[in-house]
Design a protein around this motif. Structure first.
Motif, mmCIF file in Angstrom:
data_model
loop_
_atom_site.group_PDB
_atom_site.id
_atom_site.type_symbol
_atom_site.label_atom_id
_atom_site.label_comp_id
_atom_site.label_asym_id
_atom_site.label_seq_id
_atom_site.Cartn_x
_atom_site.Cartn_y
_atom_site.Cartn_z
ATOM 1 N N GLU A 139 0.802 -1.166 -0.070
ATOM 2 C CA GLU A 139 -0.084 -0.050 0.131
ATOM 3 C C GLU A 139 0.693 1.312 -0.076
ATOM 4 O OE1 GLU A 139 1.248 -0.203 4.038
ATOM 5 O OE2 GLU A 139 0.770 -1.465 2.705
ATOM 6 N N ALA A 140 2.237 1.293 0.099
ATOM 7 C CA ALA A 140 2.977 2.232 0.019
ATOM 8 C C ALA A 140 2.840 3.165 -1.201
ATOM 9 C CB ALA A 140 4.461 1.917 0.197
ATOM 10 N N GLN A 141 3.039 4.499 -1.176
ATOM 11 C CA GLN A 141 2.900 5.259 -2.269
ATOM 12 C C GLN A 141 3.927 6.369 -1.990
ATOM 13 O OE1 GLN A 141 -0.758 8.387 -1.349
ATOM 14 N NE2 GLN A 141 -1.380 6.414 -1.927
ATOM 15 N N TRP A 142 4.635 6.887 -3.154
ATOM 16 C CA TRP A 142 5.498 8.065 -2.972
ATOM 17 C C TRP A 142 5.248 9.127 -3.746
ATOM 18 C CZ3 TRP A 142 5.943 2.636 -3.227
ATOM 19 C CH2 TRP A 142 6.789 2.094 -2.502
ATOM 20 N N ARG A 143 5.831 10.182 -3.503
ATOM 21 C CA ARG A 143 5.546 11.505 -4.127
ATOM 22 C C ARG A 143 6.718 12.265 -4.228
ATOM 23 N NH1 ARG A 143 1.450 15.492 -2.842
ATOM 24 N NH2 ARG A 143 1.879 16.285 -4.870
ATOM 25 N N PHE A 144 7.096 13.108 -4.949
ATOM 26 C CA PHE A 144 8.273 14.122 -5.087
ATOM 27 C C PHE A 144 7.812 15.549 -5.356
ATOM 28 C CE2 PHE A 144 9.824 9.774 -5.843
ATOM 29 C CZ PHE A 144 10.977 9.672 -4.988
ATOM 30 N N PRO A 145 7.109 16.228 -4.482
ATOM 31 C CA PRO A 145 6.244 17.456 -4.564
ATOM 32 C C PRO A 145 7.214 18.671 -4.480
ATOM 33 C CG PRO A 145 5.941 16.744 -2.339
ATOM 34 C CD PRO A 145 6.775 15.794 -2.914
ATOM 35 N N GLY A 146 8.533 18.619 -4.044
ATOM 36 C CA GLY A 146 9.444 19.656 -3.616
ATOM 37 C C GLY A 146 9.602 20.627 -4.994
ATOM 38 N N ALA A 147 9.550 20.088 -5.976
ATOM 39 C CA ALA A 147 9.768 21.250 -7.281
ATOM 40 C C ALA A 147 8.581 21.887 -7.373
ATOM 41 C CB ALA A 147 9.798 20.182 -8.746
ATOM 42 N N GLY A 148 7.558 21.675 -6.600
ATOM 43 C CA GLY A 148 6.267 22.767 -6.623
ATOM 44 C C GLY A 148 6.559 23.954 -6.036
ATOM 45 N N PHE A 149 7.802 24.041 -5.129
ATOM 46 C CA PHE A 149 7.956 25.388 -4.677
ATOM 47 C C PHE A 149 9.431 25.664 -5.082
ATOM 48 C CE2 PHE A 149 9.780 23.244 -0.973
ATOM 49 C CZ PHE A 149 9.036 22.267 -0.520
ATOM 50 N N GLY A 150 9.803 25.191 -6.087
ATOM 51 C CA GLY A 150 11.083 25.475 -6.656
ATOM 52 C C GLY A 150 12.198 24.885 -6.376
ATOM 53 N N LEU A 151 12.121 23.494 -5.505
ATOM 54 C CA LEU A 151 13.561 23.165 -4.969
ATOM 55 C C LEU A 151 13.976 21.947 -5.964
ATOM 56 C CD1 LEU A 151 13.096 22.900 -1.292
ATOM 57 C CD2 LEU A 151 14.614 24.478 -2.507
ATOM 58 N N VAL A 152 15.355 22.067 -6.134
ATOM 59 C CA VAL A 152 15.764 20.724 -6.886
ATOM 60 C C VAL A 152 16.680 19.865 -5.570
ATOM 61 C CG1 VAL A 152 17.624 19.730 -8.334
ATOM 62 C CG2 VAL A 152 15.975 21.657 -8.901
ATOM 63 N N LEU A 153 15.920 18.869 -5.228
ATOM 64 C CA LEU A 153 16.467 18.317 -3.961
ATOM 65 C C LEU A 153 16.374 16.678 -4.142
ATOM 66 C CD1 LEU A 153 17.504 18.203 -1.081
ATOM 67 C CD2 LEU A 153 15.354 18.222 -0.321
ATOM 68 N N GLY A 154 17.556 15.863 -4.294
ATOM 69 C CA GLY A 154 17.566 14.622 -4.420
ATOM 70 C C GLY A 154 17.485 13.989 -6.071
ATOM 71 N N THR A 155 17.163 15.061 -6.953
ATOM 72 C CA THR A 155 16.624 14.537 -8.157
ATOM 73 C C THR A 155 17.594 13.700 -8.839
ATOM 74 O OG1 THR A 155 15.390 16.565 -8.479
ATOM 75 C CG2 THR A 155 15.710 15.467 -10.327
ATOM 76 N N ARG A 156 18.823 14.210 -8.650
ATOM 77 C CA ARG A 156 20.224 13.466 -9.403
ATOM 78 C C ARG A 156 20.126 11.847 -8.889
ATOM 79 N NH1 ARG A 156 24.886 11.276 -8.568
ATOM 80 N NH2 ARG A 156 24.972 12.388 -6.549
ATOM 81 N N ARG A 157 20.024 11.917 -7.566
ATOM 82 C CA ARG A 157 19.973 10.456 -7.142
ATOM 83 C C ARG A 157 18.851 9.682 -7.688
ATOM 84 N NH1 ARG A 157 22.260 13.561 -2.583
ATOM 85 N NH2 ARG A 157 20.185 14.343 -2.242
ATOM 86 N N LEU A 158 17.622 10.262 -7.480
ATOM 87 C CA LEU A 158 16.545 9.579 -8.014
ATOM 88 C C LEU A 158 16.743 9.031 -9.571
ATOM 89 C CD1 LEU A 158 13.553 8.654 -7.653
ATOM 90 C CD2 LEU A 158 12.914 10.886 -8.456
ATOM 91 N N ALA A 159 17.237 9.908 -10.188
ATOM 92 C CA ALA A 159 17.730 9.716 -11.566
ATOM 93 C C ALA A 159 18.462 8.406 -11.749
ATOM 94 C CB ALA A 159 17.954 10.768 -12.366
ATOM 95 N N ALA A 160 19.545 8.401 -10.662
ATOM 96 C CA ALA A 160 20.541 7.116 -10.788
ATOM 97 C C ALA A 160 19.743 6.027 -10.641
ATOM 98 C CB ALA A 160 21.677 7.256 -9.651
#
Length: 259
Positions: A139-160
């Motif tokens: 039932e787990a679910q993920w979201r990456f909403p930080g870009a909604g307020f303009g932040l780039v946090l963790g994106t490169r690691r997620l892409a890896a």
């Protein structure tokens, strides 16, 4: 806020703020950084496990620590409440501390394991993604909403983990990701009906800590300075506190809207 135990060469850290969905309050982040650094400095530890109390692994950055919309006075990029201030500077500091925590885990010279259920959102999803072995319930679910307020946090690691096109789509669209999609993309290592309660349920390592550290270093270029720079550049545009507050208010309105 953080419970820790150490046995059988395993440091087990538990997010213990279930009444807030284990959202990352400032004190909680600092306590977690100290606990991770302690485990990394202990040569007897070969595995670091992160899990959480309650229904959710971590619902992200604790927006509840910001002043409420009903009592906010905004001047430029500042948000003040009863004499206290949540300005761009202090918010940026909090985000850089989260980035420091994520980098510690991503480059940790030992095996890291995340055990997740429920919501794995925002900085909580980034925390999950930094770990080497990532187990979650159906039932787990993920979201990456930080870009909604303009932040780039963790994106490169997620892409890896999941590839650049998939990471970009997930972050830019802020979509909810279910367990099947997370497993198919490689965000989750395994979907399990029940999370393991001790190290005996985890796959054993066939190498010692030093060898594991060398293997990890060989497969993960050290780009932590670039990751920090990307975060700071993204947060440098004036109005960070205002953007975060607006996102919080929009989320509250969405929750209150009739269904």
């Amino acid at each position: 806020m953080i419970e820790s135990r150490h046995a059988d060469q395993v440091a087990w850290l538990t997010l213990a703020r279930p009444e807030r969905g284990n959202a990352l309050a400032e004190e909680m982040v600092e306590t977690l950084i100290a606990a991770v650094e302690s485990a990394l400095a202990d040569p007897t530890v070969h595995t670091l496990v992160l899990d959480a109390q309650g229904a959710h692994f971590c619902t992200g950055f604790d927006l509840g620590e910001l002043p409420s919309g009903d009592a906010v006075a905004q001047t430029g990029s500042d948000i003040t409440h009863e004499g206290s201030a949540a300005t761009d500077g202090p918010l940026l500091w909090r985000f850089t501390r989260i980035e420091h925590l994520l980098a510690l885990l991503w480059h940790a010279p030992l095996r890291t394991v995340a055990l997740a259920r429920g919501r794995v959102w925002g900085a909580g999803a980034d925390l999950f993604a930094t770990c080497d072995l990532r187990l979650a319930t159906p039932e787990a679910q993920w979201r990456f909403p930080g870009a909604g307020f303009g932040l780039v946090l963790g994106t490169r690691r997620l892409a890896a983990l999941v590839g650049q096109p998939q990471a970009l789509a997930w972050v830019a669209e802020g979509r909810r990701i279910d367990a099947g999609a997370a497993l198919a993309a490689g965000l989750a290592s395994e979907i399990v009906p029940e999370l393991p309660a001790d190290i005996r349920a985890l796959p054993p390592l066939a190498v010692d800590r030093a060898t594991y550290a060398r293997l990890k270093a060989a497969t993960r270029p050290d780009l932590r300075d670039a990751d920090l720079a990307a975060l700071v550049r993204s947060a440098a545009m004036p109005g960070l506190a205002t953007r975060v507050q607006r996102l919080r208010q929009a989320a509250a309105q969405a929750r209150a809207a009739p269904r």
